[in-house]
Design a protein around this motif. Structure first.
Motif, PDB file in Angstrom:
ATOM      1  N   ALA A 150       0.835  -1.205   0.000  1.00  0.00           N
ATOM      2  CA  ALA A 150       0.000   0.000   0.000  1.00  0.00           C
ATOM      3  C   ALA A 150       0.868   1.252   0.000  1.00  0.00           C
ATOM      4  CB  ALA A 150      -0.945  -0.009   1.194  1.00  0.00           C
ATOM      5  N   ALA A 167      -5.518  -3.751   0.384  1.00  0.00           N
ATOM      6  CA  ALA A 167      -4.352  -2.981   0.834  1.00  0.00           C
ATOM      7  C   ALA A 167      -4.519  -1.497   0.557  1.00  0.00           C
ATOM      8  CB  ALA A 167      -3.084  -3.494   0.143  1.00  0.00           C
ATOM      9  N   LEU A 168      -5.164  -1.169  -0.545  1.00  0.00           N
ATOM     10  CA  LEU A 168      -5.338   0.229  -0.932  1.00  0.00           C
ATOM     11  C   LEU A 168      -6.715   0.395  -1.588  1.00  0.00           C
ATOM     12  CD1 LEU A 168      -3.660   2.873  -0.847  1.00  0.00           C
ATOM     13  CD2 LEU A 168      -3.048   2.414  -3.200  1.00  0.00           C
TER      14      LEU A 168
END
Length: 137
Positions: A11, A41-42
């Protein structure tokens, strides 16, 4: 644990302005799992930082989001940025008439060649090729 890539480190890398990620086979079960982890993660990850490739134009729904998938066979250049290419476009014997392993290998080699050609035309920092092992059965 030096060198360990975590969701947080991925990320952080993707948060950099020039970082980009491309996933081939994004609509398959391995590719969609990769896209799911990337979005975990993002969550804000989207085009142009994320490009998804598959066998045909389509839209996939992951984590409550719709994302376009481009045909790998007609892929336009990745463009500028520092790319991570995750190649998961791999078929198993169930996708080839008669389940002939030799034909499966030919198709998978062609998919890998297309993904490598895509990567050759961009500034790729890493090219990752993964598969489940089930494609060899």
């Amino acid at each position: 644990m030096e060198g360990l890539v975590t969701s947080a480190s991925l990320a952080a890398w993707l948060a950099e302005p020039t970082s980009r990620v491309a996933v081939s086979g994004a609509s398959g079960w391995i590719g969609s799992a990769i896209v799911d982890r990337l979005l975990a993660a993002l969550p804000s990850l989207a085009a142009p930082k994320l490009r998804l490739f598959g066998s045909a134009h389509r839209t996939i729904d992951i984590r409550g989001r719709s994302a376009p998938v481009e045909p790998l066979s007609q892929a336009a250049e990745l463009g500028s940025g520092d790319w991570l290419v995750l190649h998961a476009a791999i078929i198993g014997t169930d996708r080839v008439e008669g389940g002939d392993p030799a034909k499966v290998r030919i198709v998978n080699d062609a998919l890998l060649t297309r993904a490598l050609a895509l990567a050759e035309r961009a500034d790729v920092r890493r090219f990752v090729h993964g598969e489940s092992g089930a494609v060899h059965r």
